[in-house]
Design a protein around this motif. Structure first.
Motif, PDB file in Angstrom:
ATOM      1  N   LYS A  64     -65.661-114.663 -86.681  1.00  0.00           N
ATOM      2  CA  LYS A  64     -66.455-115.695 -87.345  1.00  0.00           C
ATOM      3  C   LYS A  64     -67.031-116.659 -86.320  1.00  0.00           C
ATOM      4  O   LYS A  64     -66.292-117.236 -85.518  1.00  0.00           O
ATOM      5  CB  LYS A  64     -65.601-116.456 -88.358  1.00  0.00           C
ATOM      6  N   PRO A  65     -68.354-116.871 -86.307  1.00  0.00           N
ATOM      7  CA  PRO A  65     -68.951-117.842 -85.366  1.00  0.00           C
ATOM      8  C   PRO A  65     -68.596-119.268 -85.761  1.00  0.00           C
ATOM      9  O   PRO A  65     -68.724-119.653 -86.921  1.00  0.00           O
ATOM     10  CB  PRO A  65     -70.455-117.578 -85.509  1.00  0.00           C
ATOM     11  N   ARG A  66     -68.159-120.056 -84.779  1.00  0.00           N
ATOM     12  CA  ARG A  66     -67.711-121.420 -85.076  1.00  0.00           C
ATOM     13  C   ARG A  66     -68.289-122.477 -84.150  1.00  0.00           C
ATOM     14  O   ARG A  66     -68.266-123.662 -84.480  1.00  0.00           O
ATOM     15  CB  ARG A  66     -66.184-121.491 -85.005  1.00  0.00           C
ATOM     16  N   MET A  67     -68.768-122.079 -82.975  1.00  0.00           N
ATOM     17  CA  MET A  67     -69.098-123.061 -81.957  1.00  0.00           C
ATOM     18  C   MET A  67     -70.306-123.917 -82.313  1.00  0.00           C
ATOM     19  O   MET A  67     -70.321-125.115 -82.036  1.00  0.00           O
ATOM     20  CB  MET A  67     -69.335-122.365 -80.616  1.00  0.00           C
ATOM     21  N   VAL A  68     -71.341-123.329 -82.911  1.00  0.00           N
ATOM     22  CA  VAL A  68     -72.533-124.120 -83.259  1.00  0.00           C
ATOM     23  C   VAL A  68     -72.182-125.181 -84.295  1.00  0.00           C
ATOM     24  O   VAL A  68     -72.611-126.338 -84.188  1.00  0.00           O
ATOM     25  CB  VAL A  68     -73.662-123.200 -83.780  1.00  0.00           C
ATOM     26  N   ALA A  69     -71.371-124.798 -85.284  1.00  0.00           N
ATOM     27  CA  ALA A  69     -70.945-125.768 -86.299  1.00  0.00           C
ATOM     28  C   ALA A  69     -70.081-126.856 -85.672  1.00  0.00           C
ATOM     29  O   ALA A  69     -70.223-128.056 -85.991  1.00  0.00           O
ATOM     30  CB  ALA A  69     -70.179-125.055 -87.414  1.00  0.00           C
ATOM     31  N   ALA A  70     -69.175-126.459 -84.765  1.00  0.00           N
ATOM     32  CA  ALA A  70     -68.321-127.438 -84.093  1.00  0.00           C
ATOM     33  C   ALA A  70     -69.141-128.378 -83.227  1.00  0.00           C
ATOM     34  O   ALA A  70     -68.867-129.587 -83.162  1.00  0.00           O
ATOM     35  CB  ALA A  70     -67.269-126.723 -83.245  1.00  0.00           C
ATOM     36  N   LEU A  71     -70.163-127.833 -82.560  1.00  0.00           N
ATOM     37  CA  LEU A  71     -71.042-128.661 -81.740  1.00  0.00           C
ATOM     38  C   LEU A  71     -71.780-129.686 -82.589  1.00  0.00           C
ATOM     39  O   LEU A  71     -71.959-130.841 -82.170  1.00  0.00           O
ATOM     40  CB  LEU A  71     -72.041-127.775 -80.996  1.00  0.00           C
TER      41      LEU A  71
END
Length: 475
Positions: A330-337
């Motif tokens: 699951k991609p998470r980094m853009v949302a976390a950024l």
């Protein structure tokens, strides 16, 4: 306290008292919690939501009142912020007037309640609008009207938090003139200095959240003026000063409304440019678990920040999410950024400015303490060694918030070495690819490479370390 998440006041109190913060007290007084009576209340309600029976209990037992309840969210809607931080003070004062044994009321404000000024004295400044009139006006306005008026009302204030705290202080001037009250203004409250142990912290608000983001490799650049002062005050220093203010107000009976600043920027300044190298150094020795990138941090002004944000935050976040999708994760980094940068925007105002607070009342209070009380309730910020404190602060986030075991440090260090190796491999690959392309298609690049090689052989031949180019050519 209010019922929250299905917990009544007793349950919330038990959860608080179970923290390691109270281990020392628990060891010497195992049943200390029996002396604490939790009472359900809500500062947004008339009479603070207290029943008549609860007010009678307070009237019988309370002689010292600390008003700490507030919302500290910078992005809180104006109406909510005023309901909690301004109307809440009105309701608190109404209850305080019903306490016949009250000897001291200490209202906790913030050193940034007048952040529209660069120099702040120990006084309450008159706001541009009457708090009572504003509260009355907001009662009939819908949310759309309030949102459109908010920027004009805030003026030079960066958020609804500092604005509402500014108005709350004036409510005390108007309504609490007959009460023995004092105003306490702490700056950025950080981890403990000494008690219960160096570096104790229990939340990711403010500075502690930034430290963890740096330690995880997520935060690498921040809009910041390098010479601006990070006015951090340890939480135990703030608590000690609050207690001393309550004692002095109750025993010396000074005039109502004395203001006390609890800050470090004027008496023992520490710049942001000093803090983050120490944080990086600490997390390099004792890395956090599950870091996502090699640790690095730099400050930037408004112009260079746009470039470094794209290079250090945006591009890596999208690449990481791309690889996550490729491996079925699951991609998470853009949302976390997105969440991180929202928090950073709320801090821009404070990381690019420096304030000066007067400390006359605080110094006088410190002088009133006996030598023994100075040791027990030490709030002299001039004694703080910032390098030791920041190191303990960073370690405190690992130990007390993330609850990471130091026995896993060797594994985390190997992860850092792995990221460094990946970085070297990536940079070398990019360099070789770009160089090969230029050498193949650019005469100028080929000439530069040949000149560089020629110079290197010439330099080495001077020390007898290499045959000359002429010898190599003959062979």
């Amino acid at each position: 306290g209010r019922c929250r998440r299905g917990k009544n006041a007793r349950k919330r109190l038990d959860d608080i008292l179970s923290d390691s913060l109270f281990d020392s007290v628990r060891s010497s007084q195992p049943n200390f919690d029996e002396n604490i009576i939790p009472i359900r209340g809500d500062v947004t309600e008339s009479n603070m939501g207290l029943s008549d029976e609860d007010v009678e209990i307070l009237a019988e037992h309370v002689s010292l009142l600390f008003h700490v309840a507030a919302t500290v969210r910078f992005n809180e809607p104006l109406k909510t912020s005023l309901a909690l931080n301004v109307a809440g003070v009105e309701h608190m004062i109404a209850v305080a007037k019903r306490l016949p044994k009250l000897c001291a009321l200490v209202h906790v404000s913030t050193a940034y309640s007048n952040c529209d000024r660069s120099h702040i004295d120990e006084m309450v400044y008159t706001p541009s609008i009457s708090p009572k009139k504003l509260l009355h006006s907001l009662e009939w306005m819908d949310s759309g009207m309030i949102d459109s008026l908010t920027p004009k009302l805030l003026g030079a204030h960066p958020n609804t938090y500092t604005y509402s705290k500014n108005l709350a202080e004036y409510v005390l001037i108007e309504d609490a003139a007959q009460l023995p009250y004092a105003i306490f203004r702490p700056s950025i409250v950080g981890a403990s200095w000494k008690e219960p142990s160096p570096g104790w912290i229990d939340n990711l608000n403010g500075t502690s959240g930034l430290f963890v983001a740096v330690g995880k490799g997520v935060l690498r650049v921040m809009k910041m003026t390098r010479d601006s002062v990070a006015d951090i005050v340890p939480v135990d220093v703030a608590i000690n000063m609050m207690i001393c203010i309550g004692w002095y107000t109750a025993t010396a009976k000074p005039r109502p409304g004395l203001v006390y600043h609890c800050s470090t920027g004027t008496q023992n300044p520490c710049k942001w440019s000093r803090i983050y190298p120490t944080v990086i150094h600490t997390y390099s020795k004792y890395p956090l678990d599950k870091i996502v990138r090699r640790l690095n941090f730099s400050s930037a002004n408004a112009l260079t920040y746009l470039y470094w944000r794209f290079v250090s935050h945006v591009m890596p976040a999208y690449f990481m999410d791309l690889f996550a999708r490729m491996f079925g994760q699951k991609p998470r980094m853009v949302a976390a950024l997105g969440k991180l940068e929202k928090a950073l925007r709320s801090l821009d105002f404070f990381t690019q400015r420096t304030w000066h607070w007067s400390h006359v009342n605080g110094d006088r209070l410190l002088a009133k303490l006996s030598p023994e009380d100075r040791k027990t309730f030490d709030f002299d910020v001039r004694k703080i060694d910032w390098d030791l404190y920041i190191e303990a602060f960073a370690m405190g986030t690992k130990k007390f918030i993330l609850r990471e075991d130091l026995s896993n440090v060797s594994q985390a260090r190997r992860q850092i070495i792995r990221f460094r190796s990946i970085r070297i491999l990536f940079n070398t690959t990019v360099f070789l690819c770009v160089s090969s392309y230029l050498i193949k298609y650019s005469k100028w690049a080929r000439a530069m490479v040949w000149s560089t090689v020629n110079f290197c052989f010439y330099f080495l031949s001077k020390f007898g370390l290499s045959p000359s180019l002429g010898t190599l050519t003959n062979h």
